[in-house]
Design an enzyme around this catalytic site. Structure first.
Site, PDB file in Angstrom:
ATOM      1  N   GLY A 212       0.881  -1.414   0.413  1.00  0.00           N
ATOM      2  CA  GLY A 212       0.091  -0.153  -0.080  1.00  0.00           C
ATOM      3  C   GLY A 212       0.800   1.097   0.018  1.00  0.00           C
ATOM      4  N   ASP A 213       1.822   1.315   0.724  1.00  0.00           N
ATOM      5  CA  ASP A 213       2.622   3.091   0.531  1.00  0.00           C
ATOM      6  C   ASP A 213       4.140   1.974   0.413  1.00  0.00           C
ATOM      7  OD1 ASP A 213       3.769   5.006   0.975  1.00  0.00           O
ATOM      8  OD2 ASP A 213       3.344   4.923   3.090  1.00  0.00           O
ATOM      9  N   LEU A 214       4.526   1.605  -1.413  1.00  0.00           N
ATOM     10  CA  LEU A 214       5.641   0.898  -1.035  1.00  0.00           C
ATOM     11  C   LEU A 214       6.437   1.667  -1.908  1.00  0.00           C
ATOM     12  CD1 LEU A 214       7.209  -1.615  -0.735  1.00  0.00           C
ATOM     13  CD2 LEU A 214       6.234  -3.091  -2.982  1.00  0.00           C
TER      14      LEU A 214
END
Ligand code: ADP
Length: 306
Positions: A212-214
């Protein structure tokens, strides 16, 4: 959402840091030193050096409440539960004298193994292929609880369809927060983009658990020289959304993408979809950090909202 957690995402809550440390360390181990760790955007982070030679990693925040760290912990557990890719082992969360905290294994950053990027690509693909229906009730996309993307709230209300999920719970909440930045012609373009979303995005053949926040600040190299994921904003979505984020600020190694696409096929038209997926992150950055992110946001809105 009631915020209740699925059983295999339960994490220990402590009513003080002292309790968490005592329970984990027992009487015989002392904390020798506490050193700040830099590099995060939001929280204060510390390395705790212990008398038994080990270290722990502590995140603290005086402005967020402990729910903020509960959501991070749930995300780490969900990724860890796939067994496909490493995350730091969690000890617990709680609050202490008005400061929320999260305590976990300290990852000693080590040299990358020669096959680091190849292994990372394969592991991320394996995580994307893993079963994740436990996190979305009877729907396909979303997560058991809302969580956070950086410092911003991330809505995870489950939906049957990916494109509906992405419009209603990714783009629209960010647009509402950012409305003040846009003139009426940009708002109209945004409306057109939202109306056209079904022509641009595609439904995935299978829902995937996403980090999700890679971006590159959210993975580390563990003692074995292999990837360890940190600081997630997990939800179940289209795997392309994770890959798009890896490319937002410069991209990962070519080898990473080659090995990922050995496992999960790259679908034609991805470049356009990548821009829409990253519009979400750019809007979030606009809302969190301001004006600098307005022009990349407007470029995408104008391109797709014609
Ligand atoms: P924030 O939530 O403030 O963005 P991060 O989770 O990104 O904080 O952590 C800040 C920095 O601390 C990271 O850039 C990384 O270098 C380091 N870090 C994060 N988790 C660990 C860990 N478990 N062990 C050791 N260092 C860590």
């Amino acid at each position: 959402m009631d915020g209740s957690v699925n059983n295999n995402l339960s994490i220990r809550r402590f009513s003080s840091l002292q309790d968490a440390l005592m329970e984990h360390l027992g009487q015989k181990t002392d904390i020798l030193r506490i050193n700040p760790v830099h590099g995060g955007d939001i929280n204060d982070a510390y390395m705790l050096n212990l008398s038994d030679g080990n270290c722990l990693f502590l995140k603290m925040n005086g402005e967020k409440d402990e729910e903020f760290f509960l959501r991070e912990a749930e995300g780490l557990l969900a990724i860890g539960n796939t067994g496909r890719i490493d995350v730091p082992k969690l000890i617990g969360y709680g609050s202490d004298e008005g400061k929320a905290f999260l305590l976990m294994e300290f990852i000693r950053s080590s040299p990358k193994a020669p096959d680091f990027h190849e292994d990372f690509g394969h592991k991320l693909a394996a995580m994307h292929l893993d079963s994740c229906s436990a996190y979305t009730g009877f729907k396909n996309f979303g997560f058991i609880s809302d969580n956070y993307i950086g410092g911003g709230r991330q809505e995870n209300t489950p939906e049957e369809k990916w494109i509906v999920f992405f419009r209603e719970h990714r783009l629209l909440p960010q647009l509402r927060l950012a409305e003040g930045y846009f003139d009426s012609s940009s708002l109209k373009a945004f409306d057109r983009l939202l109306e056209r979303l079904g022509d641009i995005l595609t439904e995935p053949w299978k829902p995937s658990l996403l980090h999700g926040d890679l971006w590159s600040g959210n993975y580390m190299t563990g003692a074995d020289g292999k990837v360890v994921l940190i600081d997630p904003a997990v939800y179940v979505g289209h795997p392309e959304a994770d890959i798009a984020m890896t490319e937002l600020f410069g991209g990962f190694s070519r080898v990473f993408y080659d090995s990922y696409y050995e496992v999960i096929e790259r679908i034609p038209g991805y470049e356009d979809r990548r821009e829409i997926y990253n519009l979400y992150h750019l809007l979030n950055h606009l809302n969190l950090f301001g004006q600098t992110y307005l022009s990349p946001v407007l470029n995408i809105i104008r391109k797709f909202g014609r």
